[in-house]
Write a protein that holds these residues in place. Structure first.
Motif, PDB file in Angstrom:
ATOM      1  N   GLY A 126     -63.046  18.380  48.183  1.00  0.00           N
ATOM      2  CA  GLY A 126     -61.769  18.755  47.598  1.00  0.00           C
ATOM      3  C   GLY A 126     -61.210  17.670  46.695  1.00  0.00           C
ATOM      4  O   GLY A 126     -61.858  16.670  46.395  1.00  0.00           O
ATOM      5  N   ARG A 127     -59.977  17.876  46.262  1.00  0.00           N
ATOM      6  CA  ARG A 127     -59.368  16.935  45.321  1.00  0.00           C
ATOM      7  C   ARG A 127     -59.249  15.531  45.912  1.00  0.00           C
ATOM      8  O   ARG A 127     -59.584  14.523  45.264  1.00  0.00           O
ATOM      9  CB  ARG A 127     -57.988  17.451  44.904  1.00  0.00           C
ATOM     10  CG  ARG A 127     -57.306  16.586  43.861  1.00  0.00           C
ATOM     11  CD  ARG A 127     -56.019  17.218  43.379  1.00  0.00           C
ATOM     12  NE  ARG A 127     -55.060  17.350  44.470  1.00  0.00           N
ATOM     13  CZ  ARG A 127     -53.845  17.893  44.327  1.00  0.00           C
ATOM     14  NH1 ARG A 127     -53.497  18.395  43.154  1.00  0.00           N
ATOM     15  NH2 ARG A 127     -53.016  17.972  45.348  1.00  0.00           N
ATOM     16  N   LEU A 250     -74.723  25.633  49.166  1.00  0.00           N
ATOM     17  CA  LEU A 250     -74.724  24.200  48.860  1.00  0.00           C
ATOM     18  C   LEU A 250     -73.622  23.476  49.622  1.00  0.00           C
ATOM     19  O   LEU A 250     -73.840  22.397  50.177  1.00  0.00           O
ATOM     20  CB  LEU A 250     -74.531  23.991  47.361  1.00  0.00           C
ATOM     21  CG  LEU A 250     -75.671  24.463  46.458  1.00  0.00           C
ATOM     22  CD1 LEU A 250     -75.221  24.515  45.003  1.00  0.00           C
ATOM     23  CD2 LEU A 250     -76.894  23.573  46.605  1.00  0.00           C
ATOM     24  N   ALA A 251     -72.431  24.071  49.671  1.00  0.00           N
ATOM     25  CA  ALA A 251     -71.292  23.426  50.310  1.00  0.00           C
ATOM     26  C   ALA A 251     -71.494  23.267  51.810  1.00  0.00           C
ATOM     27  O   ALA A 251     -71.028  22.291  52.410  1.00  0.00           O
ATOM     28  CB  ALA A 251     -70.021  24.214  50.029  1.00  0.00           C
ATOM     29  N   PRO A 259     -70.362  16.734  46.390  1.00  0.00           N
ATOM     30  CA  PRO A 259     -69.344  17.634  45.831  1.00  0.00           C
ATOM     31  C   PRO A 259     -69.997  18.711  44.963  1.00  0.00           C
ATOM     32  O   PRO A 259     -70.980  18.454  44.263  1.00  0.00           O
ATOM     33  CB  PRO A 259     -68.471  16.699  44.981  1.00  0.00           C
ATOM     34  CG  PRO A 259     -68.727  15.335  45.508  1.00  0.00           C
ATOM     35  CD  PRO A 259     -70.138  15.326  46.000  1.00  0.00           C
ATOM     36  N   VAL A 260     -69.435  19.906  45.021  1.00  0.00           N
ATOM     37  CA  VAL A 260     -69.963  21.034  44.258  1.00  0.00           C
ATOM     38  C   VAL A 260     -68.915  21.469  43.237  1.00  0.00           C
ATOM     39  O   VAL A 260     -67.766  21.745  43.604  1.00  0.00           O
ATOM     40  CB  VAL A 260     -70.324  22.219  45.181  1.00  0.00           C
ATOM     41  CG1 VAL A 260     -70.919  23.361  44.369  1.00  0.00           C
ATOM     42  CG2 VAL A 260     -71.305  21.771  46.271  1.00  0.00           C
ATOM     43  N   ALA A 291     -65.685  29.854  48.628  1.00  0.00           N
ATOM     44  CA  ALA A 291     -67.123  29.623  48.748  1.00  0.00           C
ATOM     45  C   ALA A 291     -67.449  28.173  49.078  1.00  0.00           C
ATOM     46  O   ALA A 291     -68.537  27.885  49.603  1.00  0.00           O
ATOM     47  CB  ALA A 291     -67.820  30.022  47.449  1.00  0.00           C
ATOM     48  N   GLY A 292     -66.532  27.250  48.774  1.00  0.00           N
ATOM     49  CA  GLY A 292     -66.761  25.850  49.101  1.00  0.00           C
ATOM     50  C   GLY A 292     -66.784  24.910  47.918  1.00  0.00           C
ATOM     51  O   GLY A 292     -67.105  23.728  48.075  1.00  0.00           O
ATOM     52  N   ALA A 293     -66.446  25.386  46.718  1.00  0.00           N
ATOM     53  CA  ALA A 293     -66.430  24.508  45.558  1.00  0.00           C
ATOM     54  C   ALA A 293     -65.340  23.445  45.713  1.00  0.00           C
ATOM     55  O   ALA A 293     -64.220  23.741  46.125  1.00  0.00           O
ATOM     56  CB  ALA A 293     -66.200  25.312  44.281  1.00  0.00           C
ATOM     57  N   ASP A 294     -65.688  22.213  45.374  1.00  0.00           N
ATOM     58  CA  ASP A 294     -64.723  21.117  45.445  1.00  0.00           C
ATOM     59  C   ASP A 294     -63.885  21.010  44.183  1.00  0.00           C
ATOM     60  O   ASP A 294     -62.788  20.446  44.200  1.00  0.00           O
ATOM     61  CB  ASP A 294     -65.461  19.795  45.677  1.00  0.00           C
ATOM     62  CG  ASP A 294     -66.219  19.799  46.990  1.00  0.00           C
ATOM     63  OD1 ASP A 294     -65.566  19.678  48.041  1.00  0.00           O
ATOM     64  OD2 ASP A 294     -67.450  19.942  46.959  1.00  0.00           O
TER      65      ASP A 294
END
Length: 325
Positions: A126-127, A250-251, A259-260, A291-294
């Protein structure tokens, strides 16, 4: 055909989807909404349903319907959490599925209960995690892309080095860089990762190199692990090309632990019409995050792209606000 009567034992928990419908009257809007309830679940006319349990528990349910100032209607439909099958692919299928092919229907919002959210842990970094990796916890982060397509791997690595020396926090591949003969994937990623690592070692900076690993399905994990092996600081995927579940895979891979980044290539077709597709904050904010994107990449408003200032603000909010009720 007559089926034996069976009793469905469901949890009673439901998730909601808010749709914008084009309709000339409240009655027409309700008919369209009822059609969505059936189409997104059983995909049969109600008269053909084999038993009352399916009708009561599986078919979508209209929770509210009211007119909008734009002469459209907003309808909130709830679905049993079990219809999603604890799979991101099936969740998306229930949210829009075949209805996405109908005119003048747009998905505006989704709200998921904890019973569903527990299956989607979201971003690993995440951020805050990205800020920690580049050691920039308070100032704005700087990100740029390696381009144009056609440069050799050596020249792209030279660019990566210059960007890292200039203080860029995240140097990512352009989404057009894949496995072309003028800059093959493995050579490009190796050279660019080496260039950025060398600058980091010499200057004490913490720049991340993020290669584009978008590829045929059977190659995505292989690309990701190669990127990690040679020192990349993250990976980028275009879910419009690979499917959102590639990001989820991936996440949630504990051995990858990078990180993704989600890239919007091909996803613009979902947001170009105010009465069609899905809302910007869903496509570029909430769904990649689910989905898990950072991090999610999207263009500045105005210019040649169909993004307004309000769209960009909504995307930013969707990457921070709670995903459930």
């Amino acid at each position: 055909m007559i089926f034996p009567q069976t009793h469905l034992s469901l949890s009673g928990q439901r998730f909601t989807v808010t749709y914008r419908l084009g309709a000339e009257s409240q009655a027409t809007a309700r008919r369209r909404a009822s059609g969505i309830c059936l189409e997104q679940t059983v995909e049969l006319p109600e008269t053909l349903l084999p038993n009352d349990d399916i009708r009561a528990a599986v078919v979508g349910r209209i929770e509210s319907l009211h007119p909008l100032p734009t002469d459209d209607f907003e309808v909130v439909i709830s679905y049993a959490v079990e219809t999603a099958g604890n799979e991101l692919t099936q969740l998306l299928n229930v949210i829009f599925g075949n209805t996405s092919m109908q005119l003048n229907i747009r998905v505006e919002r989704i709200s998921l209960p904890d019973a569903l959210l527990q299956h989607y842990p979201g971003p690993k970094f995440g951020r805050a995690g990205l800020r920690k990796l580049v050691q920039a916890e308070h100032r704005p982060l700087l990100c740029t892309a390696l381009k144009p397509m056609g440069l050799s791997a050596k020249n792209l690595a030279h660019l990566a080095r210059q960007f890292a020396l200039g203080g860029i926090d995240i140097v990512k591949d352009d989404h057009g860089l894949a496995n072309q003969p003028f800059a093959p994937f493995k050579e490009r990623v190796q050279r660019c990762a080496d260039a950025v690592q060398t600058v980091n070692q010499q200057s004490g900076s913490h720049c991340l190199y993020v290669p584009n690993i978008t590829a045929p399905a059977h190659q995505i994990l292989e690309n990701a692990y190669f990127a990690k092996q040679v020192g990349a600081g993250g990976v980028m995927v275009a879910p419009g090309l690979t499917g959102l579940d590639a990001i989820r895979q991936l996440a949630q891979d504990k051995n990858l632990a990078l990180p993704v980044f989600s890239h919007p290539a091909l996803q613009g077709t979902r947001v170009v019409g105010p009465r069609q597709g899905m809302a910007h904050q869903l496509v570029f904010g909430q769904l990649p995050r689910l989905a898990g994107a950072d991090a999610t990449i999207y263009v500045n408003y105005g210019g040649r792209f169909a993004f307004s200032q309000a769209d960009c603000r909504a995307i930013a909010r969707a990457t921070e606000e709670p995903m459930g009720h």
